[in-house]
Design an enzyme around this catalytic site. Structure first.
Site, short mmCIF file in Angstrom:
data_model
loop_
_atom_site.label_atom_id
_atom_site.label_comp_id
_atom_site.label_asym_id
_atom_site.label_seq_id
_atom_site.Cartn_x
_atom_site.Cartn_y
_atom_site.Cartn_z
N HIS A 100 0.74 -1.22 0.05
CA HIS A 100 -0.13 0.00 0.07
C HIS A 100 0.96 1.09 -0.04
CE1 HIS A 100 -2.92 3.17 0.99
NE2 HIS A 100 -2.28 3.21 2.41
N HIS A 105 3.97 6.67 5.59
CA HIS A 105 2.90 7.44 5.86
C HIS A 105 2.06 6.63 7.04
CE1 HIS A 105 0.23 5.51 2.83
NE2 HIS A 105 -0.79 5.75 3.71
N GLU A 115 0.99 5.37 12.68
CA GLU A 115 -0.46 4.87 13.21
C GLU A 115 -0.41 3.34 13.32
OE1 GLU A 115 -2.53 6.74 13.69
OE2 GLU A 115 -4.67 5.62 13.78
N ASP A 116 0.28 2.55 12.51
CA ASP A 116 0.05 1.03 12.72
C ASP A 116 1.16 0.29 13.18
OD1 ASP A 116 -2.12 1.54 11.43
OD2 ASP A 116 -1.77 1.29 9.32
N ASP A 165 -3.08 8.61 -1.22
CA ASP A 165 -3.35 7.42 -0.28
C ASP A 165 -4.71 7.11 -0.50
OD1 ASP A 165 -3.41 5.82 2.07
OD2 ASP A 165 -4.10 7.48 3.24
N ASP A 170 -20.77 17.06 -24.98
CA ASP A 170 -19.11 16.64 -24.68
C ASP A 170 -18.67 15.34 -24.13
OD1 ASP A 170 -20.89 18.49 -23.12
OD2 ASP A 170 -19.39 19.79 -22.73
MN MN Z 1 -2.77 4.86 4.10
#
Ligand code: MN
Length: 727
Positions: free
Chosen positions: A48, A72, A76-77, A139, A259
């Site tokens: 990811h 990133h 958090e993880d 993301d 269009d």
């Molecule tokens: Mn992410």
């Protein structure tokens, strides 16, 4: 599935130079930290962040953003913390990671108030470092691409949030590629039936479509190539969501959409843009009023291009977009073009200038809870419907449909708006609420009288959020003392209306609490914000009332009612709302939409939870049913009309039935016009066997007038019945 070699390959083929050792170091750290974690798809988690980094690499983002993308999710993880990133990489990278982590924690809520707060946080993160938002978009893009593996509920929630928040932000930043993909994927989850329908329709004649595009392209090439060097011509079918919006939102038939096809011609200079436009209009027949010059008037997201819709000999319409190479970079990559194409050329100042709207939005937004307006501001240029009007000197000004001459004045310059005293359209004086139409020449009349400024009433007339912000900021700057006084008076009035009684010594504490809740530092700032319109009290009162309830714990409605009754000691036959509610004085009164009571009708009131008393006709089906429900009956109160109702305008709706004939509608409108009745809406519906049904909403002062109007209408030839509409 993304792997590091793939990322490296993209980076190496990019034109800018990267800090590859640092990027590889980030990869090793993240790979180890996420090891053992799996995505819902079953892939290793590291795929990811790598996929996100790849997207950003394709956008030409710098080393810092690539490293932050790889890292990133580690804070958090995993066990890795910000301090570590700061030490091993740089404070700058740590800040980007921190920003993205924080954004991820903002929950999406459809509750307006909460949404406003969330958007405020997003704007703050953007204004600190716009790379945070670009990373967040990448993301979100990868999460959308892999959304199939989530539960149905999660799919719907994420798709909705993407459609409402992230796609508009991508659009506002001009990052077309991300915007379109986010919209298309979201649509697939939100309206799968329509998505498949359009997809199938597009697939059906795919070969035909392609050969049509190729034919047009080669025709244009043949014409242009002798004169122009280094130009590019290509064509595409527009995005599914783009077509969806036109088919469903503007309810046009699929083959009515001009269009679906877009031909793009990229040239070298500004002059070539206009020369090529001339050639195109010479080759194909242009559709009138479909020409847009976004070069002289760029879109708010910096997009520049000429657009024209033309028809070829087979009568198939298509859009042609003409722009320079540089404009094309901005059209494709928006704000990200700053990194992809402008390395070393453009300074930080230029970038700041491009996202100055973020800061402006933040400034005007402090203290407001008007989420609709904020979301509206972000989405406003999504509403593709625009009018093109002219200054007396012939410059074009682009405004959204519904814009007034005031919007025009402020679009020219804030000072023009602030000094405006009148306006002329095509040489004739018009009122300030006149709505603009394409082709009008607008002349703003200004004064140099000292102290002259806009009127507060304008806030209700203008169309765009940016005009409203400019007017507010004038009041904010010029009239602080006046604003404080006005805000204070307004707040006192609302407190009275809601019967919030706070003792004199408690008041400052309570007010400071409210001010803080609105992100303001002092009570005076709070008053001033109400005064200049930054806080719309009618929208904030519910929240203030909740705080009051929590503060004083008077939660029982019965108690509230008693309190209401106590304060309402005397009755007056004159009430500002036009209605006297038994036992209650000066309470908030609103007229229910179901039966639209008029002075003269016998009425009854219903004490709502926190929104004052709502007035129904006694014969309204809702009133009747509820009165019989005894458990609710204590909420119903006797009401009567005040003796004098000054200048009140009510709205009333009637249904007219009859036999359709030529000129019937004209006769109806003429009759209303002769009676000087303002008409707000008129809907005619065809019925079987030449019958017709017309529903009209008009302004009116009382029941007697309504009866007069109804009897006049029923005398028109062909009309058999006129009835008050029941909803
Ligand atoms: Mn992410």
């Amino acid at each position: 599935m993304a792997d590091f070699n793939e990322l490296e390959l993209i980076l190496k083929t990019n034109q800018r130079s990267y800090d590859l050792p640092m990027i590889e170091k980030a990869y090793r750290l993240a790979e180890e930290a996420h090891r053992g974690q799996l995505r819902k798809s079953g892939d290793a988690y590291i795929t990811h962040p790598l996929a996100v980094a790849e997207t950003l690499a394709e956008f030409g983002m710098d080393s810092e953003t690539i490293v932050a993308a790889i890292l990133h999710d580690v804070v958090e993880d995993t066990d890795i913390n910000l301090a570590q990133i700061k030490k091993e990489f740089s404070p700058e990278i740590a800040e980007i990671v921190n920003g993205v982590t924080k954004l991820g924690k903002i929950p999406f809520s459809s509750r307006e108030e909460q949404q406003a707060e969330n958007i405020r946080k997003m704007l703050l993160a953007m204004s600190a470092d716009i790379r945070v938002m670009i990373l967040k978009l990448a993301d979100r893009l990868h999460n959308m691409r892999t959304l199939d593996f989530k539960t149905e509920q999660k799919q719907r929630d994420t798709a909705l949030e993407t459609m409402e928040l992230y796609a508009p932000i991508a659009h506002r930043l001009g990052i077309r590629q991300i915007q379109e993909e986010l919209e298309d994927i979201s649509l697939r989850y939100l309206d799968p039936v329509a998505y498949n329908e359009i997809e199938t329709l597009l697939a059906m004649e795919k070969d035909e479509r392609n050969s049509f595009l190729n034919l047009i392209i080669s025709k244009i090439e043949e014409r242009l190539s002798p004169t122009y060097n280094n130009i590019k011509i290509d064509g595409r079918v527009k995005s599914i969501y783009g077509i969806y919006r036109k088919v469903y939102a503007q309810s046009r038939a699929f083959d009515e959409i001009y269009d679906i096809y877009a031909i793009r011609i990229i040239v070298n200079t500004l002059n070539e843009c206009y020369n090529v436009l001339g050639e195109i209009h010479d080759m194909f027949r242009p559709i009138p009023s479909r020409f847009k010059d976004y070069i002289s008037t760029p879109k708010p997201n910096m997009y520049q291009s000429l657009h024209t819709t033309v028809i070829d000999r087979e009568a198939v319409p298509f859009e042609v977009q003409i722009r320079t190479w540089e404009m094309n970079h901005t059209a494709e990559y928006g704000i990200a073009a700053h990194w992809k194409y402008k390395e070393g050329v453009e300074g930080k100042d230029k970038l700041d200038e491009k996202i100055s709207w973020v800061r402006q939005l933040l400034e005007t937004q402090t203290g407001t809870v008007d989420a609709q307006e904020i979301v509206g501001t972000i989405k406003s240029d999504l509403a593709a419907e625009e009018v093109f009007v002219f200054t007396p000197k012939g410059s074009v000004v682009t405004l959204p449909v519904g814009a007034t001459v005031i919007d025009f004045a402020y679009a020219i310059h804030s000072e023009v708006g602030n000094r405006m005293i009148g306006a002329k359209i095509d040489g004739r004086m018009v009122s300030l609420d006149t709505k603009l139409q394409t082709g009008m020449i607008v002349n703003i009349i200004t004064t140099n009288m000292p102290g002259h400024g806009p009127s507060r009433d304008w806030l209700n007339i203008v169309r765009t959020a940016s005009t409203r912000n400019k007017i507010r900021s004038w009041f904010k700057k010029e009239r602080r003392d006046e604003n404080i006084a006005q805000g204070k008076a307004e707040l006192e009035r609302e407190f009275k209306r809601y019967n919030l009684s706070v003792s004199a010594e408690d008041m400052p504490v309570f007010l400071r609490k409210i001010a803080k809740n609105h992100h303001l530092n002092s009570i005076d700032d709070f008053y001033a914000a109400i005064g200049y319109g930054g806080i719309v009290l009618s929208k904030s009162m519910q929240r203030i009332r909740d705080m009051y309830m929590r503060h004083y714990k008077t939660t029982s409605e019965e108690e509230m009612r008693k309190q209401l009754e106590k304060t309402a000691s005397h009755r007056s036959k004159k009430a500002s709302s036009g209605v006297i509610v038994e036992g209650l004085d000066g309470c908030l009164v609103k007229f229910s939409k179901c039966c639209s009571p008029l002075p003269g009708d016998s009425i009854v009131g219903y004490i709502t939870r926190g929104f004052g008393v709502s007035i129904h006709r006694k014969d309204c089906i809702n009133a009747d049913g509820a009165v019989r429900d005894l458990s609710q009956s204590e909420r119903w109160v006797e009401c009567e009309w005040a003796d004098k109702i000054d200048g009140e305008r009510f709205k009333s709706t009637v249904d007219i039935y009859g036999k359709d004939r030529a000129g019937l509608l004209v006769d109806v409108s003429t009759a209303l016009n002769n009676m000087r009745v303002p008409v707000y809406s008129l809907i005619a519906r065809e019925q079987p066997d030449d019958a017709t049904g017309i529903q009209i909403t008009f302004g009116i002062s009382d029941l007697t007038q309504l009866q007069h109007i109804m009897s006049s209408l029923s005398k028109i030839s062909g009309i058999s019945r006129v009835e008050r509409t029941v909803q």
